[in-house]
Motif scaffolding. Structure first.
Motif, PDB file in Angstrom:
ATOM      1  N   UNK A 123       0.800  -1.231   0.000  1.00 24.28           N
ATOM      2  CA  UNK A 123       0.000   0.000   0.000  1.00 24.28           C
ATOM      3  C   UNK A 123       0.825   1.269   0.000  1.00 24.28           C
ATOM      4  N   UNK A 124       2.139   1.167   0.099  1.00 25.26           N
ATOM      5  CA  UNK A 124       2.970   2.369   0.136  1.00 25.26           C
ATOM      6  C   UNK A 124       2.770   3.253  -1.093  1.00 25.26           C
ATOM      7  N   UNK A 125       2.428   2.665  -2.211  1.00 27.09           N
ATOM      8  CA  UNK A 125       2.241   3.433  -3.446  1.00 27.09           C
ATOM      9  C   UNK A 125       1.070   4.411  -3.350  1.00 27.09           C
ATOM     10  N   UNK A 126       0.154   4.158  -2.400  1.00 26.59           N
ATOM     11  CA  UNK A 126      -1.065   4.963  -2.322  1.00 26.59           C
ATOM     12  C   UNK A 126      -0.969   6.133  -1.340  1.00 26.59           C
ATOM     13  N   UNK A 127       0.152   6.280  -0.651  1.00 29.29           N
ATOM     14  CA  UNK A 127       0.293   7.366   0.316  1.00 29.29           C
ATOM     15  C   UNK A 127       0.290   8.718  -0.400  1.00 29.29           C
ATOM     16  N   UNK A 128      -0.373   9.681   0.194  1.00 24.03           N
ATOM     17  CA  UNK A 128      -0.474  11.005  -0.410  1.00 24.03           C
ATOM     18  C   UNK A 128       0.884  11.703  -0.391  1.00 24.03           C
TER      19      UNK A 128
END
Length: 386
Positions: free
Chosen positions: A265-270
């Motif tokens: 999920x790191x790719x989805x951090x703002x």
């Protein structure tokens, strides 16, 4: 652990009965201090190390993972809002013409508009599961209707752990079991429950859980959290920022462009999720919540609301039975004969803060509240009856 009143940890005047945390939480004194300390740090940026972009974020994600019993912090992404998280989810879902999206009646807008847009994009169908008209066994009947609505044409169901106005608890374990049987996604909005009501990723196994941070998680306005399950492991974020890429900790090599994202999920951090001020405030808040525990918070809220709920029910107000709703948030249905104008004036005079939602008054309480706060409220409500 049996909790006692914690009002001393907040800057709430003694004459104020704040029963509206579902709209916006007050800060703990420790959260306030963390924010002020971080503001001062920004005055001397040359003292802020490069690891400050990364290590505190890992600590924050681990704390949130612990709170929701998620086994891997890499499945957590810091985001700015529920709408951002839901947009990320919808951006990675493809539907077929005629697929069905299940929603519940009177769902919060941030968990409705995104699905309306997705349905239009793929010519899918939105089905709204109405709330039962009868009061008896309200929660049980609504849960049965939700389960009965899930079928082979269901592509996804999106709902909260509880209803944001009534506090009705939705049986996510049963709902998840049926969505799996029909190969449908389960998207959960935990904004009005996570932090105050126990939630376990290990038990529920949602495909995504999105939570606002400024309510029951006591963070600043403009922060939120997302958990993404395996369905989203190879998805596309809605923005590209440098810190989400592999090896971004090597600041001197940032122009050696990296095609790979950090895992899961790191790719989805703002972008700018390492905000020095917000992150430190959120860390302080989550540490305290974990120390208190959502289970103990529920028990405390049940103890301080019990007498007032009974008094209001006896006076003719409808409040769902305790086992079918949350203890920290619930609705009081207002009788037609109640003078709402007089009630609002009385509440203002008594420094009582609540939310009016439709023909219901929403009560949301926490450890800074007491039985006396609820007694003041019930007295005002009963006095407003014509």
């Amino acid at each position: 652990m049996k909790l006692q009143e914690q009002r001393s940890q907040f800057e709430i005047p003694s004459e104020v009965s704040y029963l509206n945390i579902a709209s916006l939480s007050p800060s703990f004194k420790t959260v306030e201090k963390a924010g002020l300390d971080a503001v001062k740090e920004k005055s001397q940026p040359f003292l802020i190390p490069s690891l400050a972009y990364f290590d505190p974020v890992k600590e924050l994600k681990q704390l949130f993972a612990n709170l929701i019993q998620a086994p891997d912090l890499n499945r957590i992404a810091p985001i700015p809002s529920v709408s951002y998280g839901m947009a990320t989810v919808a951006n990675n879902i493809k539907l077929k013409k005629g697929d069905e999206i299940l929603l519940i009646e009177e769902q919060f807008p941030s968990n409705y508009y995104v699905w309306e847009k997705l349905a239009q994009k793929f010519e899918a169908q939105i089905t709204i599961i109405p709330k039962p008209k009868q009061n008896k066994d309200f929660g049980k009947l609504w849960n049965e209707a939700i389960l009965n609505a899930i079928s082979d044409k269901t592509a996804l169901i999106a709902l909260g752990n509880i209803h944001w106005v009534h506090g009705t608890i939705f049986d996510l374990k049963a709902i998840r079991k049926k969505t799996k049987a029909h190969k449908a996604l389960l998207i959960v909005d935990g904004s009005q429950s996570v932090g105050a009501l126990p939630f376990s990723v290990l038990e529920i196994d949602p495909d995504a859980l999105i939570c606002a941070g400024y309510k029951w998680l006591f963070g600043p306005y403009g922060c939120a959290y997302a958990y993404f399950g395996s369905y989203f492991d190879e998805g596309q974020p809605i923005e590209e920022n440098w810190s989400n890429r592999l090896d971004s900790e090597n600041l001197s090599g940032l122009t050696n462009y990296q095609s790979k994202y950090k895992p899961l999920a790191n790719r989805y951090a703002v972008g700018e999720h390492a905000s020095f001020i917000y992150v430190k405030m959120q860390i302080a808040a989550l540490k305290q919540l974990i120390a208190w525990s959502p289970k103990s918070i529920q028990e405390y809220c049940a103890s301080i609301t019990l007498d007032a709920v009974k008094e209001l029910q006896e006076a003719g107000f409808y409040i769902a039975e305790s086992e079918q709703r949350a203890q920290h948030l619930f609705g009081v249905e207002l009788p037609e004969r109640l003078n709402q104008t007089a009630l609002k004036e009385r509440l203002a005079e008594e420094n009582i803060y609540v939310s009016f939602r439709g023909n219901s008054l929403r009560i949301s309480c926490h450890l800074f509240n007491t039985k006396e706060d609820l007694k003041k409220l019930s007295t005002c409500l009963i006095a407003a009856l014509d």
